[in-house]
Design a protein around this motif. Structure first.
Motif, PDB file in Angstrom:
ATOM      1  N   ASP A  49      -2.080  -3.975  15.326  1.00 57.89           N
ATOM      2  CA  ASP A  49      -2.981  -3.078  14.588  1.00 57.89           C
ATOM      3  C   ASP A  49      -2.448  -1.652  14.592  1.00 57.89           C
ATOM      4  OD1 ASP A  49      -4.653  -5.084  13.995  1.00 57.89           O
ATOM      5  OD2 ASP A  49      -6.169  -4.612  15.509  1.00 57.89           O
ATOM      6  N   ASN A  50      -2.004  -1.268  15.788  1.00 54.27           N
ATOM      7  CA  ASN A  50      -1.462   0.063  15.963  1.00 54.27           C
ATOM      8  C   ASN A  50      -0.268   0.294  15.035  1.00 54.27           C
ATOM      9  OD1 ASN A  50       0.319   2.063  17.578  1.00 54.27           O
ATOM     10  ND2 ASN A  50      -1.720   2.180  18.492  1.00 54.27           N
ATOM     11  N   MET A  51       0.582  -0.710  14.954  1.00 55.20           N
ATOM     12  CA  MET A  51       1.782  -0.659  14.126  1.00 55.20           C
ATOM     13  C   MET A  51       1.399  -0.611  12.640  1.00 55.20           C
ATOM     14  SD  MET A  51       4.658  -3.613  14.433  1.00 55.20           S
ATOM     15  CE  MET A  51       5.341  -3.245  16.040  1.00 55.20           C
ATOM     16  N   LEU A  52       0.464  -1.475  12.253  1.00 55.69           N
ATOM     17  CA  LEU A  52       0.115  -1.576  10.831  1.00 55.69           C
ATOM     18  C   LEU A  52      -0.650  -0.358  10.342  1.00 55.69           C
ATOM     19  CD1 LEU A  52      -0.865  -5.331  10.478  1.00 55.69           C
ATOM     20  CD2 LEU A  52       1.313  -4.215  10.012  1.00 55.69           C
ATOM     21  N   SER A  53      -1.298   0.331  11.269  1.00 59.17           N
ATOM     22  CA  SER A  53      -2.090   1.493  10.846  1.00 59.17           C
ATOM     23  C   SER A  53      -1.183   2.580  10.289  1.00 59.17           C
ATOM     24  CB  SER A  53      -2.901   2.028  12.017  1.00 59.17           C
ATOM     25  OG  SER A  53      -2.035   2.617  12.961  1.00 59.17           O
ATOM     26  N   ARG A  54       0.104   2.489  10.564  1.00 62.12           N
ATOM     27  CA  ARG A  54       1.022   3.511  10.072  1.00 62.12           C
ATOM     28  C   ARG A  54       1.521   3.198   8.653  1.00 62.12           C
ATOM     29  NH1 ARG A  54       5.374   3.162  12.960  1.00 62.12           N
ATOM     30  NH2 ARG A  54       4.727   1.607  14.485  1.00 62.12           N
TER      31      ARG A  54
ATOM     32  N   ASP B 252      -1.847  -0.898   0.870  1.00 61.40           N
ATOM     33  CA  ASP B 252      -2.167  -1.046  -0.548  1.00 61.40           C
ATOM     34  C   ASP B 252      -0.908  -0.935  -1.399  1.00 61.40           C
ATOM     35  OD1 ASP B 252      -4.786  -1.363   0.077  1.00 61.40           O
ATOM     36  OD2 ASP B 252      -5.269   0.764  -0.145  1.00 61.40           O
ATOM     37  N   ARG B 253       0.176  -0.545  -0.763  1.00 55.58           N
ATOM     38  CA  ARG B 253       1.432  -0.408  -1.510  1.00 55.58           C
ATOM     39  C   ARG B 253       2.365  -1.561  -1.187  1.00 55.58           C
ATOM     40  NH1 ARG B 253       3.763   5.521  -0.537  1.00 55.58           N
ATOM     41  NH2 ARG B 253       5.640   4.309  -0.953  1.00 55.58           N
ATOM     42  N   GLY B 254       2.872  -2.193  -2.242  1.00 58.79           N
ATOM     43  CA  GLY B 254       3.722  -3.365  -2.071  1.00 58.79           C
ATOM     44  C   GLY B 254       4.937  -3.099  -1.199  1.00 58.79           C
ATOM     45  N   ASP B 255       5.612  -1.966  -1.438  1.00 56.47           N
ATOM     46  CA  ASP B 255       6.825  -1.694  -0.667  1.00 56.47           C
ATOM     47  C   ASP B 255       6.495  -1.486   0.803  1.00 56.47           C
ATOM     48  OD1 ASP B 255       5.457   0.639  -1.416  1.00 56.47           O
ATOM     49  OD2 ASP B 255       7.229   1.892  -1.073  1.00 56.47           O
ATOM     50  N   GLN B 256       5.316  -0.896   1.069  1.00 55.65           N
ATOM     51  CA  GLN B 256       4.914  -0.659   2.455  1.00 55.65           C
ATOM     52  C   GLN B 256       4.546  -1.978   3.131  1.00 55.65           C
ATOM     53  OE1 GLN B 256       3.524   2.810   4.038  1.00 55.65           O
ATOM     54  NE2 GLN B 256       5.466   3.340   3.095  1.00 55.65           N
ATOM     55  N   ARG B 257       3.994  -2.900   2.341  1.00 50.14           N
ATOM     56  CA  ARG B 257       3.676  -4.206   2.927  1.00 50.14           C
ATOM     57  C   ARG B 257       4.949  -4.915   3.363  1.00 50.14           C
ATOM     58  NH1 ARG B 257      -0.339  -4.573  -1.053  1.00 50.14           N
ATOM     59  NH2 ARG B 257       0.867  -5.956  -2.376  1.00 50.14           N
ATOM     60  N   VAL B 258       5.991  -4.791   2.528  1.00 53.11           N
ATOM     61  CA  VAL B 258       7.270  -5.414   2.873  1.00 53.11           C
ATOM     62  C   VAL B 258       7.799  -4.817   4.177  1.00 53.11           C
ATOM     63  CG1 VAL B 258       9.692  -5.650   2.180  1.00 53.11           C
ATOM     64  CG2 VAL B 258       7.871  -5.994   0.491  1.00 53.11           C
ATOM     65  N   ASP B 259       7.750  -3.496   4.280  1.00 54.78           N
ATOM     66  CA  ASP B 259       8.214  -2.832   5.503  1.00 54.78           C
ATOM     67  C   ASP B 259       7.354  -3.219   6.693  1.00 54.78           C
ATOM     68  OD1 ASP B 259      10.177  -1.599   4.093  1.00 54.78           O
ATOM     69  OD2 ASP B 259       9.189   0.360   3.972  1.00 54.78           O
TER      70      ASP B 259
ATOM     71  N   SER C  10      11.500  -1.443  15.805  1.00 54.94           N
ATOM     72  CA  SER C  10      10.064  -1.409  16.088  1.00 54.94           C
ATOM     73  C   SER C  10       9.537  -0.012  16.398  1.00 54.94           C
ATOM     74  CB  SER C  10       9.739  -2.337  17.247  1.00 54.94           C
ATOM     75  OG  SER C  10      10.419  -1.894  18.393  1.00 54.94           O
ATOM     76  N   THR C  11      10.391   0.898  16.770  1.00 54.72           N
ATOM     77  CA  THR C  11       9.877   2.221  17.090  1.00 54.72           C
ATOM     78  C   THR C  11       9.937   3.162  15.890  1.00 54.72           C
ATOM     79  OG1 THR C  11      12.068   2.790  17.883  1.00 54.72           O
ATOM     80  CG2 THR C  11      10.445   2.156  19.535  1.00 54.72           C
ATOM     81  N   ARG C  12      10.505   2.660  14.793  1.00 55.56           N
ATOM     82  CA  ARG C  12      10.649   3.512  13.618  1.00 55.56           C
ATOM     83  C   ARG C  12       9.286   3.725  12.978  1.00 55.56           C
ATOM     84  NH1 ARG C  12      10.880   2.524   8.512  1.00 55.56           N
ATOM     85  NH2 ARG C  12      10.630   0.317   8.917  1.00 55.56           N
ATOM     86  N   ALA C  13       9.023   4.935  12.634  1.00 54.26           N
ATOM     87  CA  ALA C  13       7.742   5.216  11.998  1.00 54.26           C
ATOM     88  C   ALA C  13       7.859   4.991  10.498  1.00 54.26           C
ATOM     89  CB  ALA C  13       7.328   6.652  12.266  1.00 54.26           C
ATOM     90  N   ALA C  14       6.792   4.562   9.906  1.00 49.89           N
ATOM     91  CA  ALA C  14       6.791   4.373   8.464  1.00 49.89           C
ATOM     92  C   ALA C  14       6.776   5.731   7.776  1.00 49.89           C
ATOM     93  CB  ALA C  14       5.556   3.601   8.050  1.00 49.89           C
ATOM     94  N   ALA C  15       7.367   5.772   6.592  1.00 51.15           N
ATOM     95  CA  ALA C  15       7.298   7.018   5.830  1.00 51.15           C
ATOM     96  C   ALA C  15       5.847   7.285   5.486  1.00 51.15           C
ATOM     97  CB  ALA C  15       8.125   6.887   4.563  1.00 51.15           C
ATOM     98  N   PRO C  16       5.400   8.491   5.664  1.00 53.75           N
ATOM     99  CA  PRO C  16       4.008   8.778   5.352  1.00 53.75           C
ATOM    100  C   PRO C  16       3.722   8.471   3.880  1.00 53.75           C
ATOM    101  CG  PRO C  16       5.096  10.674   6.366  1.00 53.75           C
ATOM    102  CD  PRO C  16       6.145   9.659   6.088  1.00 53.75           C
ATOM    103  N   THR C  17       2.525   7.988   3.648  1.00 54.21           N
ATOM    104  CA  THR C  17       2.143   7.623   2.297  1.00 54.21           C
ATOM    105  C   THR C  17       2.286   8.813   1.348  1.00 54.21           C
ATOM    106  OG1 THR C  17       0.511   6.283   3.361  1.00 54.21           O
ATOM    107  CG2 THR C  17       0.318   6.517   1.000  1.00 54.21           C
ATOM    108  N   GLY C  18       2.818   8.551   0.175  1.00 55.43           N
ATOM    109  CA  GLY C  18       2.878   9.590  -0.834  1.00 55.43           C
ATOM    110  C   GLY C  18       4.072  10.514  -0.678  1.00 55.43           C
ATOM    111  N   ASP C  19       4.761  10.387   0.429  1.00 58.06           N
ATOM    112  CA  ASP C  19       5.914  11.230   0.653  1.00 58.06           C
ATOM    113  C   ASP C  19       7.109  10.585  -0.041  1.00 58.06           C
ATOM    114  OD1 ASP C  19       7.812  12.913   1.568  1.00 58.06           O
ATOM    115  OD2 ASP C  19       7.777  12.199   3.639  1.00 58.06           O
TER     116      ASP C  19
END
Ligand SMILES: [Zn+2]
Length: 626
Positions: free
Chosen positions: A381-386, A390-397, A451-460
């Motif tokens: 949950d913690n990981m997915l919250s980042r 709703d974005r397809g590319d983010q779901r893949v990541d 696993s420690t990589r943060a996702a790019a913030p949405t909209g960035d």
């Protein structure tokens, strides 16, 4: 150095000391025929192969071949010499040892442990009395009351108070015959320029006991603003009897419940242990000023004796805050065998068990523990919250990163369970998740974990990569840009329906932003493109624009107007298809009962999108296909 212990005394102690009784202070044993078996304390195992034969006074592990008598056991597990082991047991069973050279007095070193334990026993009684009666201690008594505990609870846990003066304990213990060395080595006093002074001054105390119930140290809470030690909590530092990597506060009281229920609750503070026990959660313990580590895990595993499959549960109550989450993640990166049965109970408001009990009572504490979820789910949950799911590319990541979690779990039976969970949480097909997992499993081991990589913030918008815009999946976007840029007057009537979401690549998105800002020509206009180009900010985008302006459209020159319409409608078709998938995915992640309102709203959205998709498809019929 004194001489050997007489042989008959060694035998007498061995006979008196029941081996199973001694071993049970470290390992939970259960009956198996005439023997008793448990998890070996000398090697890590999940099914018990450690056999104790009380009649023969002997133990043997079939896993690691450790074996011996009661002395050997104590020597191995406590790191004692033979003489120390004999002396330890003689003291425990009240046997006076005789030595070969006639010296019956105890030798200094082997007795040290007993002396330190005695000093702590005395100190515990002294501090407890001070909490009840000293005037200084009023603030401590008030604290106990404010935290929701009565005097009986304070007594049960042996709570005490260290007088402010700074020498009260030292003079008390010296009057009882303890030496300076015993007080400093045991961590009860420190040496200053004017002699010994009390280690704890003006603090509320919790005695920390080993499994057998002997006090081996103290945890001390700051009470006064003028306390020169800033730290809110002080603990006994490492001593010959206090090993903080193994010590668990409350274990002496929780031990039996942990063994019989195969469950342990790890809380963060002394008052939390007390609150849990008072609320009926008798399996609660806390680490003392250190994170829960491998040594603690080993102690737990040994206590939670289980059968071939290890079913014990270790439940961590973490604050919902960031520090708590970090602690949970740290736990996750630890002992993987342990992780499979590790759970997390998070109080949504961030209350610890003590606060929770104060606010909502005993039942709320029991409910908190019962609401545990597997640690891996918490981490997931913690990981997915980042990610913006709703974005397809983010779901893949998100799937890619979540699958690394599955790969780190050794227990294969848990892996598919987790993959299914990932599928549900992210809202993608299970087969897609399994495929990603297989891909990962097949990848060379050298691949570093992400696993420690943060996702790019949405909209960035990430660094624009022109090269990727040439990839096949952006064909429709390139064609649409060409159509618009080469025939703006034909596109004019169609672009009202277009928005930036119809473009998914950052390049086409950004270009579309500049195009949209341009006034649209009514007919062919030779100035329009140069003006557009001038308005475009970066050279990179200018180059892409130049290519779009001159590269022939794939559809050729059949019916330009129809082609322009075709590519734009196609783009919109793709957009609605993408939105439909997104809403479906969101629906999959929404509980129709608990979240009825958003569920119904999304369901309505889905129906509207499907209608839109149908009408776009109808429009595209009759447009010449590319
Ligand atoms: Zn073993």
């Amino acid at each position: 150095m004194a001489g050997r212990i007489k042989d008959e005394d060694i035998q007498l102690v061995r006979e008196r000391a029941r081996i199973d009784e001694v071993i049970e202070q470290y390992v939970t044993l259960r009956n198996a025929g005439g023997n008793r078996i448990g998890l070996c304390p000398f090697h890590d195992e999940k099914s018990p192969s450690f056999n104790v034969r009380p009649v023969q006074g002997f133990y043997r592990c079939f896993g690691c071949d450790a074996s011996g008598d009661v002395y050997k056991f104590l020597m191995e597990i406590e790191g004692l010499t033979f003489v120390e082991a004999v002396e330890r047991l003689a003291a425990k069973y009240g046997i006076t040892l005789r030595y070969e050279d006639g010296d019956s007095g105890p030798r200094r070193d082997p007795q040290q442990r007993n002396r330190l334990l005695e000093a702590h026993r005395e100190a515990g009684a002294f501090y407890a009395a001070a909490l009840q009666s000293s005037a200084d201690a009023e603030v401590g008594r008030q604290f106990v009351k404010d935290r929701g505990f009565d005097q009986a609870a304070a007594e049960t846990f042996g709570m005490g108070f260290a007088p402010r003066g700074g020498e009260a304990l030292v003079s008390h213990l010296k009057a009882k015959g303890f030496t300076d060395d015993e007080l400093t080595i045991g961590g009860l006093a420190a040496r200053g320029s004017r002699g010994l002074y009390d280690r704890f001054r003006g603090r509320l105390l919790w005695p920390i006991r080993e499994m057998t119930g002997e006090i081996i140290g103290f945890g001390a809470r700051r009470m006064f603003d003028d306390d020169r030690v800033e730290a809110k909590y002080l603990n006994t530092s490492e001593t010959p009897i206090y090993k903080k990597s193994q010590v668990l506060y409350g274990l002496d009281m929780a031990r039996k419940a942990i063994s019989s229920s195969s469950q342990a609750v790890i809380v963060e503070g002394y008052t939390d242990v007390m609150a849990c026990h008072q609320a009926g959660v008798m399996t609660a313990v806390a680490t003392c000023g250190t994170a829960f580590g491998e040594d603690h895990a080993r102690v737990m595993r040994r206590l939670m004796l289980d059968h071939d499959a290890f079913h014990g549960e270790v439940i961590f109550t973490f604050d919902g805050d960031e520090a708590g989450q970090r602690a949970a993640l740290k736990t996750f990166s630890g002992d993987q065998q342990f992780v499979a049965q590790t759970y997390v109970a998070v109080e949504p408001r961030g209350m610890d068990p003590c606060d929770l009990r104060l606010a909502d009572g005993d039942a709320a504490v029991r409910e908190l523990v019962a609401s545990r979820i597997p640690l891996y789910r918490f981490v997931l949950d913690n990981m997915l919250s980042r990610y913006d799911l709703d974005r397809g590319d983010q779901r893949v990541d998100a799937v890619r990163e979540a699958v690394t979690l599955a790969s780190s779990i050794r227990d294969k039976s848990k892996v598919d369970e987790l993959l299914r969970e990932i599928s549900g949480r992210v809202g993608v097909d299970i087969e897609q998740v399994r495929a990603e997992h297989r891909k990962r499993a097949a990848a060379p081991k050298a691949t570093p974990t992400t696993s420690t990589r943060a996702a790019a913030p949405t909209g960035d918008v990430p660094t624009i990569q022109v090269s990727s815009f040439g990839a096949p999946q952006f064909f429709d976007e390139r064609e649409a840009l060409k159509a618009i840029v080469q025939h703006p007057h034909l596109a004019k009537s169609l672009i009202d329906d277009l928005d930036e979401n119809d473009f998914t690549h950052p390049i086409s998105q950004e270009l579309w932003g500049f195009i949209k800002a341009m006034p649209w020509p009514d007919g062919p206009d030779a100035n329009w493109l140069p003006k557009l180009s001038d308005s475009v900010a970066s050279d990179e985008l200018k180059r892409v624009l130049a290519v779009a302006a001159v590269e022939p459209m794939r559809a050729g020159e059949r019916n330009t107007a129809a082609v322009v319409e075709s590519v734009i409608v196609r783009l919109q078709l793709l957009t609605t298809a993408r939105r439909i998938n997104e809403v479906k995915s969101k629906l999959q992640r929404t509980n129709p009962i608990d979240e009825a309102e958003p569920y119904n709203r999304m369901f309505g959205e889905l129906i509207a999108l499907e209608q839109q998709h149908r009408s776009l498809r109808d429009r595209s019929i009759g447009i010449p296909t590319l």
